[in-house]
Design a protein around this motif. Structure first.
Motif, PDB file in Angstrom:
ATOM      1  N   ILE A   1       0.833  -1.203   0.000  1.00 55.52           N
ATOM      2  CA  ILE A   1       0.000   0.000   0.000  1.00 55.52           C
ATOM      3  C   ILE A   1       0.867   1.251   0.000  1.00 55.52           C
ATOM      4  CG2 ILE A   1      -1.606   1.356   1.423  1.00 55.52           C
ATOM      5  CD1 ILE A   1      -2.830  -1.326   2.331  1.00 55.52           C
ATOM      6  N   PHE A   2       1.901   1.251   0.825  1.00 57.77           N
ATOM      7  CA  PHE A   2       2.692   2.468   1.022  1.00 57.77           C
ATOM      8  C   PHE A   2       3.792   2.689  -0.017  1.00 57.77           C
ATOM      9  CE2 PHE A   2       1.566   2.599   5.775  1.00 57.77           C
ATOM     10  CZ  PHE A   2       0.662   3.632   5.578  1.00 57.77           C
ATOM     11  N   ARG A   3       4.226   1.655  -0.699  1.00 60.26           N
ATOM     12  CA  ARG A   3       5.350   1.829  -1.637  1.00 60.26           C
ATOM     13  C   ARG A   3       5.021   2.804  -2.759  1.00 60.26           C
ATOM     14  NH1 ARG A   3       6.718  -3.099  -4.448  1.00 60.26           N
ATOM     15  NH2 ARG A   3       8.239  -1.835  -5.571  1.00 60.26           N
ATOM     16  N   GLY A   4       3.763   2.932  -3.106  1.00 53.98           N
ATOM     17  CA  GLY A   4       3.391   3.834  -4.187  1.00 53.98           C
ATOM     18  C   GLY A   4       3.235   5.281  -3.767  1.00 53.98           C
ATOM     19  N   MET A   5       3.422   5.585  -2.490  1.00 54.88           N
ATOM     20  CA  MET A   5       3.251   6.960  -2.013  1.00 54.88           C
ATOM     21  C   MET A   5       4.541   7.758  -2.204  1.00 54.88           C
ATOM     22  SD  MET A   5       2.041   8.380   1.746  1.00 54.88           S
ATOM     23  CE  MET A   5       0.524   7.421   1.727  1.00 54.88           C
ATOM     24  N   PRO A   6       4.527   8.798  -3.020  1.00 56.02           N
ATOM     25  CA  PRO A   6       5.727   9.608  -3.213  1.00 56.02           C
ATOM     26  C   PRO A   6       6.226  10.211  -1.900  1.00 56.02           C
ATOM     27  CG  PRO A   6       4.074  10.123  -4.887  1.00 56.02           C
ATOM     28  CD  PRO A   6       3.409   9.246  -3.867  1.00 56.02           C
ATOM     29  N   ASN A   7       7.530  10.365  -1.801  1.00 57.24           N
ATOM     30  CA  ASN A   7       8.218  11.008  -0.676  1.00 57.24           C
ATOM     31  C   ASN A   7       8.296  10.144   0.584  1.00 57.24           C
ATOM     32  OD1 ASN A   7       8.650  13.371  -2.174  1.00 57.24           O
ATOM     33  ND2 ASN A   7       6.762  14.313  -1.438  1.00 57.24           N
ATOM     34  N   LEU A   8       7.586   9.024   0.646  1.00 54.40           N
ATOM     35  CA  LEU A   8       7.541   8.236   1.881  1.00 54.40           C
ATOM     36  C   LEU A   8       8.713   7.260   1.963  1.00 54.40           C
ATOM     37  CD1 LEU A   8       5.888   7.531   4.466  1.00 54.40           C
ATOM     38  CD2 LEU A   8       4.813   5.718   3.115  1.00 54.40           C
ATOM     39  N   THR A   9       9.437   7.297   3.073  1.00 56.84           N
ATOM     40  CA  THR A   9      10.501   6.341   3.371  1.00 56.84           C
ATOM     41  C   THR A   9       9.907   5.183   4.173  1.00 56.84           C
ATOM     42  OG1 THR A   9      12.265   7.996   3.344  1.00 56.84           O
ATOM     43  CG2 THR A   9      12.660   6.012   4.654  1.00 56.84           C
ATOM     44  N   ILE A  10      10.271   3.942   3.814  1.00 52.74           N
ATOM     45  CA  ILE A  10       9.732   2.753   4.480  1.00 52.74           C
ATOM     46  C   ILE A  10      10.876   1.948   5.076  1.00 52.74           C
ATOM     47  CG2 ILE A  10       8.428   0.613   4.189  1.00 52.74           C
ATOM     48  CD1 ILE A  10       7.072   1.926   1.763  1.00 52.74           C
ATOM     49  N   VAL A  11      10.802   1.665   6.378  1.00 59.21           N
ATOM     50  CA  VAL A  11      11.845   0.921   7.071  1.00 59.21           C
ATOM     51  C   VAL A  11      11.235  -0.311   7.734  1.00 59.21           C
ATOM     52  CG1 VAL A  11      13.541   0.969   8.944  1.00 59.21           C
ATOM     53  CG2 VAL A  11      13.269   2.956   7.451  1.00 59.21           C
ATOM     54  N   ASP A  12      11.856  -1.464   7.483  1.00 56.75           N
ATOM     55  CA  ASP A  12      11.413  -2.748   8.026  1.00 56.75           C
ATOM     56  C   ASP A  12      12.559  -3.325   8.853  1.00 56.75           C
ATOM     57  OD1 ASP A  12       9.816  -4.979   8.443  1.00 56.75           O
ATOM     58  OD2 ASP A  12      10.337  -5.930   6.535  1.00 56.75           O
ATOM     59  N   PRO A  13      12.649  -2.979  10.143  1.00 58.64           N
ATOM     60  CA  PRO A  13      13.814  -3.364  10.957  1.00 58.64           C
ATOM     61  C   PRO A  13      13.802  -4.826  11.360  1.00 58.64           C
ATOM     62  CG  PRO A  13      12.215  -2.236  12.319  1.00 58.64           C
ATOM     63  CD  PRO A  13      11.682  -2.181  10.913  1.00 58.64           C
ATOM     64  N   CYS A  14      14.993  -5.356  11.581  1.00 63.92           N
ATOM     65  CA  CYS A  14      15.161  -6.764  11.949  1.00 63.92           C
ATOM     66  C   CYS A  14      15.009  -6.996  13.438  1.00 63.92           C
ATOM     67  CB  CYS A  14      16.537  -7.243  11.489  1.00 63.92           C
ATOM     68  SG  CYS A  14      17.100  -8.795  12.242  1.00 63.92           S
TER      69      CYS A  14
ATOM     70  N   LEU B   1       7.719   3.229   9.851  1.00 65.35           N
ATOM     71  CA  LEU B   1       8.531   2.218  10.529  1.00 65.35           C
ATOM     72  C   LEU B   1       7.647   1.048  10.903  1.00 65.35           C
ATOM     73  CD1 LEU B   1      11.270   1.441  11.965  1.00 65.35           C
ATOM     74  CD2 LEU B   1      10.276   2.479  14.029  1.00 65.35           C
ATOM     75  N   ARG B   2       8.008  -0.141  10.417  1.00 65.55           N
ATOM     76  CA  ARG B   2       7.278  -1.369  10.800  1.00 65.55           C
ATOM     77  C   ARG B   2       7.794  -1.800  12.176  1.00 65.55           C
ATOM     78  NH1 ARG B   2       7.002  -6.141   7.040  1.00 65.55           N
ATOM     79  NH2 ARG B   2       4.725  -6.074   7.090  1.00 65.55           N
ATOM     80  N   LEU B   3       7.008  -1.522  13.185  1.00 64.88           N
ATOM     81  CA  LEU B   3       7.459  -1.657  14.563  1.00 64.88           C
ATOM     82  C   LEU B   3       7.459  -3.098  15.054  1.00 64.88           C
ATOM     83  CD1 LEU B   3       8.160  -0.299  17.318  1.00 64.88           C
ATOM     84  CD2 LEU B   3       5.692  -0.284  17.761  1.00 64.88           C
ATOM     85  N   LEU B   4       8.570  -3.496  15.677  1.00 69.40           N
ATOM     86  CA  LEU B   4       8.642  -4.699  16.493  1.00 69.40           C
ATOM     87  C   LEU B   4       8.656  -4.211  17.929  1.00 69.40           C
ATOM     88  CD1 LEU B   4      11.438  -6.563  14.491  1.00 69.40           C
ATOM     89  CD2 LEU B   4       8.955  -6.742  14.203  1.00 69.40           C
ATOM     90  N   ARG B   5       7.688  -4.667  18.741  1.00 70.05           N
ATOM     91  CA  ARG B   5       7.542  -4.082  20.074  1.00 70.05           C
ATOM     92  C   ARG B   5       7.669  -5.125  21.176  1.00 70.05           C
ATOM     93  NH1 ARG B   5       4.064  -5.969  23.548  1.00 70.05           N
ATOM     94  NH2 ARG B   5       3.732  -3.884  24.383  1.00 70.05           N
ATOM     95  N   GLY B   6       7.671  -4.626  22.415  1.00 72.80           N
ATOM     96  CA  GLY B   6       7.814  -5.526  23.558  1.00 72.80           C
ATOM     97  C   GLY B   6       9.249  -5.975  23.722  1.00 72.80           C
ATOM     98  N   ASN B   7       9.442  -7.242  24.054  1.00 76.07           N
ATOM     99  CA  ASN B   7      10.785  -7.806  24.163  1.00 76.07           C
ATOM    100  C   ASN B   7      11.244  -8.247  22.785  1.00 76.07           C
ATOM    101  OD1 ASN B   7      11.140  -7.519  26.993  1.00 76.07           O
ATOM    102  ND2 ASN B   7       9.775  -9.256  27.318  1.00 76.07           N
TER     103      ASN B   7
END
Length: 330
Positions: free
Chosen positions: A146-159, A180-186
């Motif tokens: 969905i978001f890849r087609g949005m101009p100017n938007l940076t997308i980060v998928d952390p490990c 930012l694709r959030l990984l949360r908690g522990n």
């Protein structure tokens, strides 16, 4: 009295489930602590959430800076509209919600209020991909598409926790909106063993290998590293390239690794449609490199509800399924 089978203990809460392996090193709430540290150095940083502070680790920031925290309630469009307004005044907002709500409910507000004027609005999306067992209403399996087609938007998928800790200040300092694709908690910590540092917009080769090259993002990089160790037992030498920034994509680094005779495999916690695989495939085609790329990704379908270990194995994201797929391709 019956004894609970050991396998049953692997079950996790369907909503906020952990994908950390038993005994794996983890760090608590890395996003929340990183945001607090960044805010101590930058008084312009503010935090907002849509009634999900506890479940996106934004509560860490709220406790540290109550006067710079804004609870917007269950109103994701308002969340992103308000964040854009704050950015327009010179503040640096981090707005947290679940990825499904940011991508599906509030897309237009992010597009027109933040991306079109290129404002520094940082969207933090919890439960990306298959990190919850609550089914399609909460599984953001298509958020990057969905978001890849949005101009100017940076997308980060952390490990892992290290990626998140190092990404937060760089996102705060970058121009334009970010997701930012959030990984949360522990959150597991794995990249500290590979002399790794996060650089926005850059992919990194974590390990070399003569037979196979993995290009991975998000939590699938830790699975890629684990699978590489298992494949070594089968005398298969695997390289791993971590690509945490999906957009803008580090085409140069990735293509340099793919332009060889090795089997090329992408690994992502996202639908096979519109995410890392198609980003890599597009780069390969446009560059003129003649290369087959094998995707390991979620299927193009609505997924089932259940416990994460079961779902990850069912949909091919477990280490065992990765090893099986690679051996079948060789």
């Amino acid at each position: 009295m019956t004894t609970t089978p050991v396998k049953a203990r692997l079950k996790t809460s369907a909503m906020i489930a952990s994908f950390a392996d038993p005994g794996q090193k983890t760090a608590p709430a890395p996003f929340g602590h990183a945001l607090v540290k960044a805010a101590e150095e930058n008084p312009a940083i503010v935090g907002l959430t849509a009634d999900l502070g506890k479940y996106t680790d934004m509560h860490i920031f709220a406790n540290a800076f109550p006067e710079r925290f804004f609870q917007m309630g269950m109103a994701e469009q308002l969340l992103l509209g308000a964040a854009a307004g704050m950015a327009q005044t010179g503040l640096v907002p981090f707005a947290s919600t679940y990825s499904v709500f940011a991508a599906r409910r509030a897309y237009d507000f992010l597009a027109l209020d933040a991306a079109e004027p290129n404002l520094n609005v940082n969207v933090v999306g919890g439960l990306p991909g298959l990190t919850t067992g609550y089914g399609p209403s909460h599984q953001a399996t298509e958020d990057m598409a969905i978001f890849r087609g949005m101009p100017n938007l940076t997308i980060v998928d952390p490990c892992d926790s290290l990626d998140i800790e190092q990404a937060v200040p760089q996102l705060a300092a970058s121009e334009g909106p970010t997701y930012l694709r959030l990984l949360r908690g522990n959150v597991p910590t794995v990249l500290d063993e590979y002399d790794y540092t996060f650089e926005l917009g850059k992919a990194k080769v974590l390990r070399g290998g003569a037979d196979v090259v993995f290009v991975s993002s998000g939590l699938m990089t830790m699975r890629a590293l684990a699978a590489a160790k298992e494949l070594a037992k089968h005398h298969v030498d695997v390289a791993v390239v971590h690509a945490p920034t999906i957009k803008p994509f580090d085409t140069e680094t990735v293509l340099r690794e793919l332009n060889t005779d090795r089997l090329a495999v992408t690994l992502e916690n996202h639908s096979v449609v519109g995410g890392l695989f198609e980003t890599v495939a597009s780069a390969v085609v446009q560059s003129g490199v003649s290369k087959r790329v094998v995707p390991i990704a979620l299927p193009d379908e609505f997924l089932q509800a259940g416990a994460l270990p079961t779902l990850h194995d069912r949909y091919g994201l477990s280490v065992a399924r990765i090893v099986e797929k690679v051996l079948g391709e060789l």
